[in-house]
Design a protein around this motif. Structure first.
Motif, PDB file in Angstrom:
ATOM      1  N   ILE A  14       2.644  -4.785 -10.605  1.00  0.00           N
ATOM      2  CA  ILE A  14       3.883  -3.998 -10.636  1.00  0.00           C
ATOM      3  C   ILE A  14       4.740  -4.421 -11.823  1.00  0.00           C
ATOM      4  O   ILE A  14       5.239  -3.589 -12.598  1.00  0.00           O
ATOM      5  N   ASP A  15       4.897  -5.740 -11.979  1.00  0.00           N
ATOM      6  CA  ASP A  15       5.738  -6.277 -13.055  1.00  0.00           C
ATOM      7  C   ASP A  15       5.214  -5.884 -14.428  1.00  0.00           C
ATOM      8  O   ASP A  15       5.995  -5.684 -15.364  1.00  0.00           O
ATOM      9  N   ASN A  16       3.885  -5.769 -14.559  1.00  0.00           N
ATOM     10  CA  ASN A  16       3.271  -5.507 -15.864  1.00  0.00           C
ATOM     11  C   ASN A  16       2.761  -4.064 -15.999  1.00  0.00           C
ATOM     12  O   ASN A  16       2.087  -3.734 -16.975  1.00  0.00           O
ATOM     13  N   THR A  17       3.102  -3.220 -15.031  1.00  0.00           N
ATOM     14  CA  THR A  17       2.631  -1.816 -15.003  1.00  0.00           C
ATOM     15  C   THR A  17       1.131  -1.769 -15.289  1.00  0.00           C
ATOM     16  O   THR A  17       0.646  -0.959 -16.098  1.00  0.00           O
ATOM     17  N   ALA A  18       0.388  -2.644 -14.599  1.00  0.00           N
ATOM     18  CA  ALA A  18      -1.062  -2.769 -14.823  1.00  0.00           C
ATOM     19  C   ALA A  18      -1.798  -1.853 -13.853  1.00  0.00           C
ATOM     20  O   ALA A  18      -2.192  -2.261 -12.741  1.00  0.00           O
ATOM     21  N   HIS A  19      -2.008  -0.615 -14.260  1.00  0.00           N
ATOM     22  CA  HIS A  19      -2.599   0.388 -13.376  1.00  0.00           C
ATOM     23  C   HIS A  19      -4.057   0.070 -13.003  1.00  0.00           C
ATOM     24  O   HIS A  19      -4.435   0.112 -11.816  1.00  0.00           O
ATOM     25  N   LEU A  20      -4.868  -0.257 -13.998  1.00  0.00           N
ATOM     26  CA  LEU A  20      -6.292  -0.519 -13.735  1.00  0.00           C
ATOM     27  C   LEU A  20      -6.482  -1.750 -12.850  1.00  0.00           C
ATOM     28  O   LEU A  20      -7.272  -1.733 -11.895  1.00  0.00           O
ATOM     29  N   ALA A  21      -5.742  -2.797 -13.158  1.00  0.00           N
ATOM     30  CA  ALA A  21      -5.831  -4.010 -12.335  1.00  0.00           C
ATOM     31  C   ALA A  21      -5.365  -3.717 -10.914  1.00  0.00           C
ATOM     32  O   ALA A  21      -5.951  -4.204  -9.927  1.00  0.00           O
ATOM     33  N   GLY A  22      -4.332  -2.885 -10.807  1.00  0.00           N
ATOM     34  CA  GLY A  22      -3.811  -2.509  -9.494  1.00  0.00           C
ATOM     35  C   GLY A  22      -4.837  -1.744  -8.686  1.00  0.00           C
ATOM     36  O   GLY A  22      -4.950  -1.925  -7.457  1.00  0.00           O
ATOM     37  N   LYS A  23      -5.619  -0.890  -9.380  1.00  0.00           N
ATOM     38  CA  LYS A  23      -6.664  -0.135  -8.674  1.00  0.00           C
ATOM     39  C   LYS A  23      -7.748  -1.063  -8.125  1.00  0.00           C
ATOM     40  O   LYS A  23      -8.294  -0.832  -7.039  1.00  0.00           O
ATOM     41  N   LEU A  24      -8.046  -2.131  -8.875  1.00  0.00           N
ATOM     42  CA  LEU A  24      -9.036  -3.116  -8.394  1.00  0.00           C
ATOM     43  C   LEU A  24      -8.529  -3.809  -7.132  1.00  0.00           C
ATOM     44  O   LEU A  24      -9.289  -4.025  -6.171  1.00  0.00           O
ATOM     45  N   VAL A  25      -7.224  -4.149  -7.142  1.00  0.00           N
ATOM     46  CA  VAL A  25      -6.632  -4.778  -5.951  1.00  0.00           C
ATOM     47  C   VAL A  25      -6.666  -3.799  -4.786  1.00  0.00           C
ATOM     48  O   VAL A  25      -6.959  -4.156  -3.634  1.00  0.00           O
ATOM     49  N   HIS A  26      -6.372  -2.505  -5.096  1.00  0.00           N
ATOM     50  CA  HIS A  26      -6.410  -1.461  -4.067  1.00  0.00           C
ATOM     51  C   HIS A  26      -7.815  -1.368  -3.457  1.00  0.00           C
ATOM     52  O   HIS A  26      -7.983  -1.268  -2.219  1.00  0.00           O
ATOM     53  N   ALA A  27      -8.844  -1.445  -4.316  1.00  0.00           N
ATOM     54  CA  ALA A  27     -10.234  -1.388  -3.841  1.00  0.00           C
ATOM     55  C   ALA A  27     -10.538  -2.573  -2.930  1.00  0.00           C
ATOM     56  O   ALA A  27     -11.212  -2.432  -1.878  1.00  0.00           O
ATOM     57  N   ILE A  29      -8.391  -4.175  -1.090  1.00  0.00           N
ATOM     58  CA  ILE A  29      -7.682  -3.956   0.180  1.00  0.00           C
ATOM     59  C   ILE A  29      -8.475  -3.009   1.073  1.00  0.00           C
ATOM     60  O   ILE A  29      -8.614  -3.234   2.287  1.00  0.00           O
ATOM     61  N   LEU A  30      -9.012  -1.927   0.467  1.00  0.00           N
ATOM     62  CA  LEU A  30      -9.793  -0.954   1.242  1.00  0.00           C
ATOM     63  C   LEU A  30     -11.067  -1.606   1.801  1.00  0.00           C
ATOM     64  O   LEU A  30     -11.431  -1.409   2.975  1.00  0.00           O
ATOM     65  N   ARG A  31     -11.750  -2.376   0.938  1.00  0.00           N
ATOM     66  CA  ARG A  31     -13.022  -2.975   1.329  1.00  0.00           C
ATOM     67  C   ARG A  31     -12.851  -3.994   2.458  1.00  0.00           C
ATOM     68  O   ARG A  31     -13.716  -4.149   3.308  1.00  0.00           O
ATOM     69  N   GLY A  33     -10.423  -3.868   4.712  1.00  0.00           N
ATOM     70  CA  GLY A  33      -9.702  -3.297   5.849  1.00  0.00           C
ATOM     71  C   GLY A  33      -8.272  -3.736   5.971  1.00  0.00           C
ATOM     72  O   GLY A  33      -7.745  -3.882   7.082  1.00  0.00           O
ATOM     73  N   LEU A  34      -7.626  -3.964   4.837  1.00  0.00           N
ATOM     74  CA  LEU A  34      -6.229  -4.442   4.850  1.00  0.00           C
ATOM     75  C   LEU A  34      -5.201  -3.322   4.733  1.00  0.00           C
ATOM     76  O   LEU A  34      -4.001  -3.578   4.644  1.00  0.00           O
ATOM     77  N   LEU A  35      -5.682  -2.053   4.706  1.00  0.00           N
ATOM     78  CA  LEU A  35      -4.741  -0.940   4.514  1.00  0.00           C
ATOM     79  C   LEU A  35      -3.775  -0.806   5.693  1.00  0.00           C
ATOM     80  O   LEU A  35      -2.688  -0.239   5.562  1.00  0.00           O
ATOM     81  N   SER A  36      -4.185  -1.330   6.837  1.00  0.00           N
ATOM     82  CA  SER A  36      -3.298  -1.270   8.010  1.00  0.00           C
ATOM     83  C   SER A  36      -2.113  -2.222   7.868  1.00  0.00           C
ATOM     84  O   SER A  36      -1.155  -2.150   8.641  1.00  0.00           O
ATOM     85  N   ASN A  37      -2.210  -3.108   6.856  1.00  0.00           N
ATOM     86  CA  ASN A  37      -1.077  -4.012   6.586  1.00  0.00           C
ATOM     87  C   ASN A  37       0.008  -3.202   5.869  1.00  0.00           C
ATOM     88  O   ASN A  37      -0.105  -2.867   4.695  1.00  0.00           O
TER      89      ASN A  37
END
Length: 794
Positions: A14-27, A29-31, A33-37
């Motif tokens: 968020i601080d670095n507007t790092a979209h690609l890195a953020g997508k990896l973190v999102h992946a 979370i999905l893998r 099962g942390l999306l319920s957090n």
């Protein structure tokens, strides 16, 4: 990986507007099962919002099983940031729960996108639902109140600030101070400033801007000096703000006038320029544009050129300032040169560029180039239409202004109040009633007919076209009236010789709590002069003294004219001597007053004083002094002054001057000289010349010349009764009754009638008018002004 580490990674993205890195973190979370957090999901929405990915943020929001208020606030913030205020409002309505952040987010977004009134309405609902505003809420609300100039709402919010104890918060106090400054309420702003424990650069910048806006330039400069003494950090915005103050001029004793360059050297502005260099702001584009603006507005185009030449980068604003500066100096060629250079440098002109160019050409009197510039614009803005219309009106080409207004209608360009006012003034200048009515219809169509600015133009147009009943209709239909409307109505009555009605409107204006202006007094005094009513004139004079307009040169000139026309030449002279400043009009009125009252020697002496004191006479001056010579039998003096017109003063004599000198020669019985002059002048077909000569022939019984003058007048206008009556009186005075009868028979044959005589007499506070027939029988009597119906309350 622990949830805490995942949250830290998301924060980094968020601080670095790092979209690609953020997508990896999102992946990840999905893998796992942390999306319920809900917390992690909220952070993902914040990440996608920061990266401008509205669809991804919505996708995450939709997948959250247990949405909390922070989830709703996050998606609300996404839409607000994207400017999708309709969707943001819908989300706000659907929120199962709201907190202060929810309200702040929506209010702030509305203000930032120009919906200030909606923002204030949302704030009012927020308060009614029991939420307390924070410093962020208050900053947005004060910003909205300032933008709308809604000081009432701002004051109410100020009361709540005091109640909840946030008045000492610098963020809130600065916002409050800015609001009062924008509303022009500097006493309130100074009160807030004085109550603050600490000040920063925002505080001082707001104060300087507000003081400059209310024309308190020296106070704004002193505020900047105080900022420096207190060692408050000076940023580029503060420097730009004080340069804006210097650009307004009026820097008091600090201004020096450079005779060699012919411009006002703003010492304060130059000192601020030095400070900007010292602080290392030379590369700041906004500040450099402020510097350009300061030099250009003070007419110092040499220094403006130097700043412009050394700009590390330029914007369209920089070029616009230079074009406007040369326009202000009436140098349209230099302005055109800058426009050409601008094109050459690949900078695309904007609307302001063309408006500045039009203004430059118009100020320089180059209306032709202005029109070419206007015609080259594919889609001229409303401001451009107004600029070119104003140019034609300023230079007296009313016909072209009206023609252009019609073209504007054909091109479906909707006019505003300025357009309509200019078009109406052009119609008034030409006495064009039908086009004026068409513009009136247009004002009704665009619902601007009750606008004070337009209504004043309508009143003026109908008055100058002789339709005062329509002017009154417009006036009485106005929902509210300012002093301009009243002045237009009074001037309309005066213009159409409805002097009694002018007095009535003057009285009503005062009863409505309106304070007369210099224009009001000058107009009403003209009505007094026409009625030769010194009683009313003296009461107006007393009001002028009371209101403090006695030193105004235009009011003073009107007072002199009134006293002269009422026969009180000594009072006129006394007031003339008392005036601290006199212009050519003032001198002319006094000279003409002496002429009207048979004091030719005094008129000539005053004319000579005028020349001696360096006041340049104009054509009206010579009409006045030549009239004085004629009426007082000072023929030789009149001839000498007449001959000096062109030889000494470079003024070409026109009809009025020739009329005066022929009248003077005729009264003196020097008819041979009069005839010699008549053969030379280019005004042989003007009846006034021959009427003056015929009148003189009657006094000296010169029948031969009288017959010639009468024949010329019969040729020019067979319906004019004056030559018949004058010629018949000449024959009667010489006992030539048959010739006199023949003239009267000719008059009857051509059905020419003599207008009845009209006289008036003023007795104390009453003016009585009489209409008299040829047998000196009173036909009609009318009380013009009575004490019981006096127009004034002195």
């Amino acid at each position: 990986m622990e949830n805490k580490n995942v949250a830290n990674l998301l924060q980094f993205c968020i601080d670095n507007t790092a979209h690609l890195a953020g997508k990896l973190v999102h992946a990840y979370i999905l893998r796992n099962g942390l999306l319920s957090n809900t917390f992690l999901s909220n952070r993902l929405i914040e990440l996608y919002s920061k990266c401008g990915k509205l669809g991804s943020a919505h996708h995450v929001f939709a997948k959250i099983p247990n949405k909390d208020v922070y989830s709703w606030n996050a998606i609300l913030g996404v839409h607000c940031k994207a400017g999708s205020l309709g969707d943001a409002h819908q989300i706000f309505v659907e929120m199962p729960e709201r907190n202060t952040v929810s309200w702040n987010t929506l209010i702030s977004a509305l203000v930032q996108n120009g919906y200030e009134r909606k923002a204030l309405n949302v704030y009012d609902v927020m308060i009614s639902e029991g939420f307390l505003p924070t410093r962020f809420t208050l900053a947005s609300v004060f910003s909205a109140s300032g933008a709308l100039l809604d000081a009432g709402h701002g004051r109410r919010c100020h009361g709540l600030v005091v109640k909840i104890g946030l008045e000492e918060n610098m963020y809130v106090a600065n916002s409050l101070l800015c609001m009062y400054a924008k509303c022009g309420l500097m006493r309130d702003a100074i009160g807030v400033f004085g109550g603050m424990r600490e000040h920063n650069e925002v505080t001082f910048t707001a104060m300087m801007g507000g003081l400059a806006q209310t024309e308190q330039v020296s106070e704004a400069l002193e505020m900047f000096r105080l900022m420096l003494r207190k060692r408050i950090r000076v940023d580029s915005v503060s420097v730009s703000s004080i340069l804006g103050v210097c650009a307004r001029g009026a820097c008091g004793e600090s201004d020096l006038y450079d005779q060699s360059d012919g411009f006002c050297c703003n010492i304060n502005g130059k000192q601020v320029h030095c400070l900007a260099i010292k602080l290392g702001f030379e590369g700041d584009l906004h500040l450099n544009n402020s510097l350009l603006d300061m030099y250009a507005k003070n007419g110092d185009m040499k220094d403006a050129e130097k700043v412009f030449a050394n700009l590390p980068e330029s914007s369209v604003v920089s070029w616009n300032v230079m074009i406007a500066g040369y326009g202000q100096k009436y140098q349209s060629r230099k302005a055109v040169e800058y426009l050409e250079r601008m094109h050459h440098c690949g900078v695309e002109p904007d609307e302001v560029t063309y408006i500045n160019m039009l203004a430059a050409c118009i100020k320089s009197g180059d209306i032709e180039t202005a029109r070419q510039m206007f015609d080259s614009m594919l889609f001229p803005s409303l401001s451009s239409w107004n600029a070119i219309l104003s140019g034609y009106f300023q230079y007296g080409n009313n016909k072209e202004a009206i023609k252009l207004f019609r073209e504007m209608q054909f091109r479906n360009q909707k006019p505003d109040r300025t357009t309509l006012a200019i078009a109406l003034s052009s119609c008034a200048g030409m006495g064009f009633l039908d086009p004026g009515k068409q513009i009136h219809a247009t004002s009704l169509k665009v619902a601007l007919h009750t606008d004070i600015y337009v209504a004043s133009g309508l009143i003026g147009m109908y008055s100058k076209c002789g339709r005062t009943e329509l002017a009154k209709y417009i006036f009485y239909k106005m929902p509210e009236m300012d002093i301009v409307c009243w002045n237009s109505m009074i001037a309309g009555c005066s213009l159409n010789s409805l002097d009694k009605e002018a007095f009535i409107f003057f009285k009503q204006m005062q009863e409505h709590g309106m304070f007369p202006t210099q224009f009001t007094y000058a107009t009403v005094l003209s009505s007094c002069a026409r009625l030769s009513s010194s009683f009313e004139g003296k009461q107006v004079h007393a009001l002028i003294k009371k209101d403090g307009h006695v030193n105004d040169v235009f009011v003073g000139s009107a007072l002199i004219d009134m006293y002269c026309k009422c026969g009180d030449i000594d009072e006129a002279w006394q007031f003339f001597n008392m005036m601290s400043y006199k212009n050519t009009v003032t001198w002319n009125e006094m000279i003409h007053g002496y002429a009207q009252n048979g004091r030719g020697d005094k008129a000539i002496a005053l004319y000579e004083d005028m020349i001696r004191l360096g006041q340049k006479p104009d054509d009206v001056t010579f009409v006045a002094v030549l009239t004085a010579c004629s009426h007082s039998g000072l023929t030789d003096a009149g001839i000498e002054i007449f001959n000096s017109m062109k030889q000494v003063h470079g003024i070409e004599p026109v009809l009025d001057h020739y009329t005066c000198i022929i009248d003077s020669l005729g009264r003196a019985g020097r008819f041979h000289e009069a005839e010699v002059l008549l053969d030379k002048i280019p005004y042989k077909d003007d009846p006034v010349i021959w009427e003056v000569l015929l009148s003189s022939c009657r006094v000296h019984a010169n029948v031969t010349l009288a017959k010639r003058a009468a024949d010329e007048l019969f040729r020019l206008d067979q319906r004019n009764s004056a030559p018949y009556v004058l010629l018949a009186n000449i024959y009667s005075s010489l006992g030539r009754w048959d010739d006199a009868r023949a003239v009267r028979d000719l008059m009857s044959e051509k059905q020419v009638t003599k207008n009845p005589g009209y006289s008036w007499i003023e007795q104390k506070s009453e003016m009585q008018a009489f209409t008299v027939d040829d047998n000196f029988k009173v036909l009609d009597e009318e009380v013009v002004v009575s004490e019981e119906k006096s127009c004034y309350n002195v």
